[in-house]
Design an enzyme around this catalytic site. Sequence first.
Site, PDB file in Angstrom:
ATOM      1  N   GLY A 187       0.630  39.790  39.416  1.00 19.60           N
ATOM      2  CA  GLY A 187      -0.528  38.962  39.614  1.00 19.60           C
ATOM      3  C   GLY A 187      -2.005  39.824  38.763  1.00 19.60           C
ATOM      4  N   SER A 188      -3.121  39.539  39.132  1.00 21.42           N
ATOM      5  CA  SER A 188      -4.238  39.807  38.235  1.00 21.42           C
ATOM      6  C   SER A 188      -4.449  41.175  38.360  1.00 21.42           C
ATOM      7  CB  SER A 188      -5.251  38.942  38.440  1.00 21.42           C
ATOM      8  OG  SER A 188      -5.729  39.356  39.734  1.00 21.42           O
ATOM      9  N   PRO A 189      -5.098  42.042  37.432  1.00 20.81           N
ATOM     10  CA  PRO A 189      -5.502  43.448  37.679  1.00 20.81           C
ATOM     11  C   PRO A 189      -6.495  43.546  38.777  1.00 20.81           C
ATOM     12  CG  PRO A 189      -5.588  42.877  35.354  1.00 20.81           C
ATOM     13  CD  PRO A 189      -5.254  41.650  36.121  1.00 20.81           C
ATOM     14  N   VAL A 191      -6.706  41.839  41.558  1.00 26.82           N
ATOM     15  CA  VAL A 191      -5.797  41.793  42.957  1.00 26.82           C
ATOM     16  C   VAL A 191      -4.844  43.009  43.037  1.00 26.82           C
ATOM     17  CG1 VAL A 191      -4.478  40.548  44.549  1.00 26.82           C
ATOM     18  CG2 VAL A 191      -6.268  39.270  43.130  1.00 26.82           C
ATOM     19  N   GLY A 192      -4.631  43.443  42.071  1.00 28.53           N
ATOM     20  CA  GLY A 192      -3.745  44.626  41.839  1.00 28.53           C
ATOM     21  C   GLY A 192      -4.598  45.590  42.470  1.00 28.53           C
ATOM     22  N   GLU A 209       2.622  44.562  38.575  1.00 28.22           N
ATOM     23  CA  GLU A 209       3.121  43.793  37.014  1.00 28.22           C
ATOM     24  C   GLU A 209       1.686  42.809  37.005  1.00 28.22           C
ATOM     25  OE1 GLU A 209       5.255  44.237  35.159  1.00 28.22           O
ATOM     26  OE2 GLU A 209       6.548  45.466  36.358  1.00 28.22           O
ATOM     27  N   CYS A 243       2.069  35.386  31.382  1.00 29.82           N
ATOM     28  CA  CYS A 243       1.320  36.714  31.242  1.00 29.82           C
ATOM     29  C   CYS A 243       1.575  37.482  30.030  1.00 29.82           C
ATOM     30  CB  CYS A 243       1.624  37.525  32.648  1.00 29.82           C
ATOM     31  SG  CYS A 243       3.501  37.816  32.773  1.00 29.82           S
TER      32      CYS A 243
END
Length: 468
Positions: A187-189, A191-192, A209, A243
């Site tokens: 997902g997105s940085p 949310v990461g 990822e 992505c």
Amino acid sequence: NPYAGLVSHLRASWLSGKTRPMEYRMAQLEALGRFLDEKKQEILEATDLDMGKPSFEAFFTEILLCKNELNVTLNNLSHWMKDEHVDKNLVMQLDSAFIRKEPYGVVLIMAPWNYPIHLVMVPLIGAIAAGNCVIIKPSEIAKNTERLLAEMLSCYLDNDCFAVVTGGVQETTRLLENKFDYIFFTGSPSVGRIVMTAAAKHLTPVTLELGGKNPCYVSDTCDVPNVARRVVWGRFFNAGQTCIAPDYLLCTLEMQEKLMPALREAITEFFGSNPQESPDFGRIVGDKQFRRIRALLCSGRVAIGGQTDEAERYIAPTVLADVLPSDPAMQEEIFGPILPIVVVANMDEAIDFINARPRPLAIYAFSCDSKVVNQVLERTSSGSFCGNDTLMHVTLTSLPFGGIGNSGLGKYHGKFTFDTFSHHRGCLHRNMGLETLNAPRYPPYTQQKLGLVTATFEVKRRSTCTLL
């Protein structure tokens, strides 16, 4: 916690040893293969309903590439699972030293919406192959695919060891409160960071990822029509919601002028004079995502495309020229069918531009001169690199896929997925006899004993030979 019972149930199954035999793992993997075969039409329909994904693109990414991962795993699993014997020093020549690949336990796989089957299946294949129990959390944004996974996977997999959890932010937050043995997130940085914070409370290892702005440098020496076709395909595949798509082009002003008609021609060749009518061009997944991407069209000047239709969540394949680094399109990952071109003076300036920003998931470089491609490779850093094409590196199960820095942590695909979901346990099994071999290490210490220990334990540097 609403998921505590589910996690406990799966942990009990894992502790029973049920998932460890190779035969069990193979049976579950083969069941995944049947799911992909028997539910092919449902997968194509769900991804079409969620984001207008063309059936060609859906079959290629959501089914074919998943089957490739599955077959590579089934073909090699017995070999991957074997203990890996390692070198030994003089004292332990009669002993056994090896690395055992063990499952972590109960793992969580959190998938995004852009490739909603692929980005569940590929990590799941490796997690099963490694002998884990798995909770799968598909994205609620791709609601039709989420429903398909929730309803159908339980018909194929062992429900004592594998489960699908659905829901949005609230449900995911509660799910992350539980202790997992490994978390795999795509997902997105932003949310990461949330996932990594939750994992840290339990000291749970993670693979992240993530995304980022993938630069694509086009040198002055290249086959312009071929560059245009390969860039247009990679940027507008899945309506740009990829992505690893090239996020922006870096080239000289002269190359921008040469590329523009070639890009226009490639877009027309692929999608016709009105891409909105093309069956081969997808749609944006949701209204929120549509409005975010549409707002980026104010960057630079629209040289190709630019048309939008909110009712259909349609954004035309768009190329923006003369984009400035300060423009909105350069402040975030685009994740849509917009391709900005940023003008640079030369390759050195392009490399400096790339290195001044967070390390991306992929870097692309186009040139007929392999030295130029190699210069970009050697002087930059990214999760992956592809010269003279886009996206294609991800189709090779033999290459690791993953980010670095802001674009992620860890890697997978093929054997790398099996290794990611396996704890590599260092093991030494010694002989109960031959105690005289151990005597030099025991007190009372003497210089003679130290000499013996040095002689039997020391690792020496290999001599280098220079030919004159």
